[in-house]
Design a protein around this motif. Structure first.
Motif, short mmCIF file in Angstrom:
data_model
loop_
_atom_site.label_atom_id
_atom_site.label_comp_id
_atom_site.label_asym_id
_atom_site.label_seq_id
_atom_site.Cartn_x
_atom_site.Cartn_y
_atom_site.Cartn_z
N ARG A 175 0.85 -1.18 0.00
CA ARG A 175 0.00 0.00 0.00
C ARG A 175 0.89 1.24 0.00
O ARG A 175 1.83 1.34 0.79
N THR A 176 0.58 2.17 -0.90
CA THR A 176 1.38 3.38 -1.02
C THR A 176 0.54 4.50 -1.59
O THR A 176 -0.45 4.27 -2.30
N LEU A 177 0.93 5.74 -1.26
CA LEU A 177 0.26 6.91 -1.83
C LEU A 177 0.87 7.28 -3.18
O LEU A 177 0.31 8.14 -3.88
N SER A 178 1.96 6.64 -3.54
CA SER A 178 2.57 6.88 -4.84
C SER A 178 1.79 6.14 -5.92
O SER A 178 0.97 5.25 -5.64
N ASP A 179 2.04 6.50 -7.17
CA ASP A 179 1.34 5.84 -8.27
C ASP A 179 2.13 4.66 -8.82
O ASP A 179 1.76 4.08 -9.84
N ARG A 180 3.19 4.26 -8.13
CA ARG A 180 3.94 3.09 -8.55
C ARG A 180 4.62 2.48 -7.33
O ARG A 180 4.80 3.13 -6.30
N ALA A 181 4.98 1.21 -7.47
CA ALA A 181 5.66 0.49 -6.40
C ALA A 181 6.73 -0.40 -7.02
O ALA A 181 6.55 -0.96 -8.10
N GLY A 182 7.84 -0.50 -6.32
CA GLY A 182 8.94 -1.32 -6.82
C GLY A 182 8.70 -2.80 -6.59
O GLY A 182 7.73 -3.21 -5.92
N ALA A 183 9.58 -3.62 -7.15
CA ALA A 183 9.48 -5.07 -6.97
C ALA A 183 9.84 -5.44 -5.53
O ALA A 183 10.61 -4.76 -4.87
N VAL A 184 9.27 -6.52 -5.07
CA VAL A 184 9.53 -7.02 -3.72
C VAL A 184 10.61 -8.10 -3.79
O VAL A 184 10.52 -9.03 -4.60
N THR A 185 11.63 -7.95 -2.96
CA THR A 185 12.69 -8.96 -2.87
C THR A 185 12.31 -9.94 -1.78
O THR A 185 12.13 -9.56 -0.62
N VAL A 236 9.94 -10.16 -7.17
CA VAL A 236 8.54 -10.33 -7.55
C VAL A 236 7.98 -8.96 -7.91
O VAL A 236 7.85 -8.09 -7.05
N PRO A 237 7.62 -8.72 -9.17
CA PRO A 237 7.01 -7.44 -9.55
C PRO A 237 5.58 -7.36 -9.03
O PRO A 237 4.88 -8.37 -8.89
N LEU A 238 5.12 -6.14 -8.75
CA LEU A 238 3.77 -5.90 -8.24
C LEU A 238 2.93 -5.23 -9.32
O LEU A 238 3.43 -4.45 -10.12
N GLU A 239 1.64 -5.54 -9.30
CA GLU A 239 0.69 -4.92 -10.21
C GLU A 239 -0.39 -4.21 -9.41
O GLU A 239 -0.83 -4.72 -8.37
N GLU A 240 -0.81 -3.05 -9.90
CA GLU A 240 -1.83 -2.27 -9.18
C GLU A 240 -3.19 -2.95 -9.32
O GLU A 240 -3.70 -3.14 -10.42
N SER A 241 -3.77 -3.33 -8.19
CA SER A 241 -5.07 -4.00 -8.19
C SER A 241 -6.20 -3.04 -7.85
O SER A 241 -7.35 -3.29 -8.20
N SER A 242 -5.89 -1.98 -7.15
CA SER A 242 -6.85 -0.94 -6.80
C SER A 242 -6.04 0.32 -6.48
O SER A 242 -4.82 0.24 -6.29
N PRO A 243 -6.68 1.50 -6.44
CA PRO A 243 -5.91 2.71 -6.17
C PRO A 243 -5.11 2.61 -4.87
O PRO A 243 -5.66 2.34 -3.80
N GLY A 270 8.62 -22.54 6.01
CA GLY A 270 9.64 -21.81 6.75
C GLY A 270 9.40 -20.32 6.70
O GLY A 270 8.31 -19.85 6.36
N LEU A 271 10.45 -19.55 7.02
CA LEU A 271 10.35 -18.10 7.10
C LEU A 271 10.68 -17.46 5.75
O LEU A 271 11.70 -17.78 5.13
N TYR A 272 9.81 -16.55 5.33
CA TYR A 272 10.04 -15.79 4.11
C TYR A 272 10.19 -14.32 4.51
O TYR A 272 9.36 -13.78 5.23
N ARG A 273 11.25 -13.69 4.02
CA ARG A 273 11.51 -12.28 4.32
C ARG A 273 11.23 -11.45 3.08
O ARG A 273 11.77 -11.73 2.00
N LEU A 274 10.38 -10.44 3.23
CA LEU A 274 9.97 -9.58 2.13
C LEU A 274 10.57 -8.20 2.34
O LEU A 274 10.50 -7.65 3.45
N LEU A 281 10.73 -0.87 3.59
CA LEU A 281 9.72 -1.67 4.27
C LEU A 281 10.14 -3.14 4.26
O LEU A 281 10.59 -3.66 3.24
N GLU A 282 9.97 -3.78 5.40
CA GLU A 282 10.35 -5.18 5.54
C GLU A 282 9.24 -5.93 6.24
O GLU A 282 8.57 -5.40 7.13
N ARG A 283 9.02 -7.17 5.85
CA ARG A 283 7.99 -7.99 6.47
C ARG A 283 8.51 -9.42 6.53
O ARG A 283 9.15 -9.90 5.59
N VAL A 284 8.25 -10.08 7.63
CA VAL A 284 8.62 -11.48 7.80
C VAL A 284 7.34 -12.28 7.98
O VAL A 284 6.45 -11.88 8.75
#
Length: 689
Positions: free
Chosen positions: A537-547, A558-565, A578-582, A587-590
């Motif tokens: 989720r972002t206020l920008s009109d684009r988002a980078g790929a998730v590592t 993993v590239p992201l595609e806009e699904s809603s505003p 197991g554990l996946y780190r995004l 921003l980081e998420r486990v």
């Protein structure tokens, strides 16, 4: 070829039994009367009975069948650590060659991790293979595994030996992190406890057996903290949740030199933070139609503790009523605004104006409260544009909008701004309300607005002439919302169909409380079976790929595609638990796919403790691959099936019959002639006598 004599009687067996009894009776009478021909009578009766029984010679042509050896290869996660894959591949190659040399056939099955975290199900696979093969051809079973099976209760009834080839090394050791107890929920601000333990398994080297280990703890992807704790002891960890929603606590034990794997060195605990009570301070100015709406909305929620401070009689009002008759006790303004202000989760100013009741010191304390992490909502009325405006107090430093002194008195439709279409507080707000039938507007109109000039923050709703209507801002560690109208109550009263006032207030309150689901910039992930649903989720009109870093250390983009505003999504399928780190930007998420420490990694040291009793039950044995592969030999059924350096497979000698020929031994007419000749001989014998 195989021959055997069969009997195909011309009469039923009961009739033949009766005739046999009659023959014996006749012979017995002959002996009793002293007749010399009784032996001939006996032989004649036997010949007649043999003719009735009709003996035949059956000749079978048989084609021998090869014996079958069931080979189960363990390819679970614990078999993919260290050099076990190489050991397994080498053992399988040699086993196949030896089985072929014995003239037997190998049936090979591979067992992976169970999706439900039930571990290695070797016996279930062996049971399935037994059901698919003829039991008479099964010469035995060979299991290539680390010995850590989790379904010993499913052992099939084998007609031949079960042997096991054990991977791993005698000198293997491993360190494991165990979360013993962890609550699913916790009250924000109250201390809770988790119990964890670090344990060592296997042949722990002297360099790692000092009894202490480091542990790294990170909360919500924040800065990690390192502690040194004893190994082998249960530790009680106190923890205080800071925000509502999911609180992700990650524990990591640094890799020790020589340990088998780090897959069980980390764990993630997800605790849902809930608020015991939401403490709200509502400060109302002079009474107006919207005042009751605010109060009703807040009092309707049983989880809200509301303190309502209302100015019914301003100091400048001269009506001759003695002060002693206005109230029984003085309102504790100092206690509220100086001493207890930090105890509130949210402060709301509803059409409040400066009248000398709250000194500037109190308002400056509220500014400090916001900067330290508090939340402030200002619902402005006409007084906000005048000389007694709250903007002309220390609160001006934290308010996102500056009044122009103009009050717009005309009907207008509140609309969500372009930025608001992506902001979680207002995105999709139109779908939360059903408009009047036939109306083209999503909700009803308002009729008053204080004109503002943006000086910071974000405008998520606009009103008349596109002027800011709802502005949000972050100040220090806290948050501020400014609503430039006192006509929100029209939505609650259902004017022109009303509007989603309750949902808007709920989102505002939760955003100001720091609810993770309403963060403007957030990286979220949810697990659905073996899939991971990623939302950025972002206020920008684009988002980078998730590592994404997988449990085995591999990194994928993993590239992201806009699904809603304002929402960019992707979905991946996790190949292993197991554990996946995004990671995306800062921003980081486990997230844990399946359990953070799968059952496969509860015990990683290879051994035959679980499988040896099963092998012994069926006359088999176990052997470590590192000690050398034993020879395979053919043994007779019932004989000892193992010895020093060898394992036995039972010779089943199974076959299939390809042709059957049945030939009568003697013609029935010949039997009759023999019987007649014997009876004639008996008659002649007795005649001479």
């Amino acid at each position: 070829m195989a021959n055997q004599i069969l009997f195909d009687p011309h009469l039923t067996w009961p009739v033949i039994y009766v005739l046999s009894a009659a023959v014996m009776l006749i012979v017995g009478l002959s002996i009793w009367r002293g007749l010399a021909g009784w032996p001939f009578r006996l032989l004649a009766g036997a010949a007649l009975l043999l003719a009735l029984i009709n003996p035949s010679l059956q000749a079978e042509e048989r084609e021998p069948l090869t014996d079958i050896v069931l080979v189960v290869v363990d390819e679970s996660a614990s078999q993919r650590i260290s050099d076990r894959p190489d050991q397994t591949a080498e053992a399988l190659t040699l086993v196949e060659a030896e089985i072929e040399d014995l003239g037997m056939e190998a049936r090979i099955a591979r067992v992976s991790d169970a999706e439900d975290n039930s571990g290695t199900r070797l016996m279930a696979e062996l049971q399935r293979m037994m059901a698919e093969e003829p039991r008479a051809r099964v010469a035995g079973a060979l299991l290539i595994t680390d010995g850590r099976l989790h379904d010993p209760e499913l052992v099939p009834d084998m007609p031949a030996p079960i042997h096991a080839l054990i991977t791993g090394r005698e000198g293997d050791w491993d360190r494991r992190l165990v979360i013993e107890t962890a609550p699913a929920f916790g009250i924000i601000g109250e201390e809770l406890f988790l119990t964890l333990r670090i344990e060592d398994q296997g042949a722990v080297p002297p360099t790692a057996s000092g009894g202490r280990s480091d542990i790294v703890i990170a909360i919500d992807g924040g800065p990690p903290q390192t502690f040194t704790v004893p190994v082998g002891e249960s530790l009680e960890l106190p923890l205080t949740l800071e925000h509502a929603g999911q609180n992700v606590i990650q524990f990591t034990v640094p890799e020790a030199q020589g340990e088998l794997t780090t897959r069980n060195n980390a764990a993630v605990v997800q605790i849902n933070g809930i608020r015991d009570r939401l403490r709200v301070l509502l400060v109302s100015g002079e009474p107006h139609p919207g005042q009751r709406t605010w109060r009703n909305l807040l009092k309707a929620d049983p989880s809200v503790d509301l303190v309502h401070f209302t100015i019914l009689r301003p100091p400048d009002r001269q009506d001759g009523v003695p002060v002693s008759e206005l109230s029984l006790i003085a309102f504790p303004t100092r206690e509220l605004f100086m001493e207890a202000v930090d105890e509130f989760d949210l402060i709301i100013f509803d059409r409040y104006q400066r009248r000398g009741i709250l000194p500037m010191l109190y308002l400056d304390n509220i500014r400090r409260y916001v900067e330290d992490g508090g939340a402030l909502l200002v619902a402005a009325g006409p007084d906000f544009a005048g000389a007694s405006s709250l903007y002309r107090t220390p609160l001006a430093d934290i308010l996102p909008g500056r009044p122009t002194a103009r009050v717009i008195e005309e009907p207008y439709l509140p609309v969500i701004s372009e930025l608001g279409q992506r902001h979680p507080v207002t995105t999709g707000l139109e779908t939360e309300h059903t408009p009047l039938p036939g109306s083209e507007d999503p909700w009803g109109r308002w009729f008053r607005q204080i004109e503002l000039t943006e000086q910071g923050g974000q405008t998520v709703m606009q009103g008349a002439n596109g002027a800011p209507l709802l502005m949000l801002d972050r100040v220090g560690d806290g948050r501020v919302a400014l609503l430039a109208s006192d006509h929100a109550w029209l939505w609650d009263r259902g004017f022109e169909g009303g509007g989603p006032q309750l949902e808007l207030l709920r989102r505002l309150a939760h955003w100001m409380m720091g609810e993770p689901d309403l963060e403007e910039e957030a990286l979220m992930a949810e697990v659905d079976g073996q899939s991971i649903n990623i939302t950025r989720r972002t206020l920008s009109d684009r988002a980078g790929a998730v590592t994404i870093t997988t449990p085995d250390g591999e990194q994928i983009e993993v590239p992201l595609e806009e699904s809603s505003p304002g929402a960019f999504t992707a979905q991946i399928t996790g190949e292993e638990q197991g554990l996946y780190r995004l990671l995306e930007g800062d921003l980081e998420r486990v997230i844990a796919l399946g359990p953070a420490a799968p059952r496969e990694f509860e015990v990683t040291i290879a051994g035959d403790e679980a499988i040896a009793p099963i092998a012994a039950q069926f006359g088999g044995t176990t052997a470590r691959i590192e000690d050398g592969l034993p020879d395979l030999r053919r043994v007779s059924e019932g004989r000892t099936a193992f010895g020093r350096g060898w394992m036995g497979l039972s010779a089943r000698d199974a076959y299939v019959t390809t042709d059957v020929t049945v030939t009568p031994l003697v013609s029935a007419w010949l039997f009759l002639l023999i019987a007649a000749g014997l009876m004639l001989a008996g008659w002649l014998r007795e005649g001479r006598q």
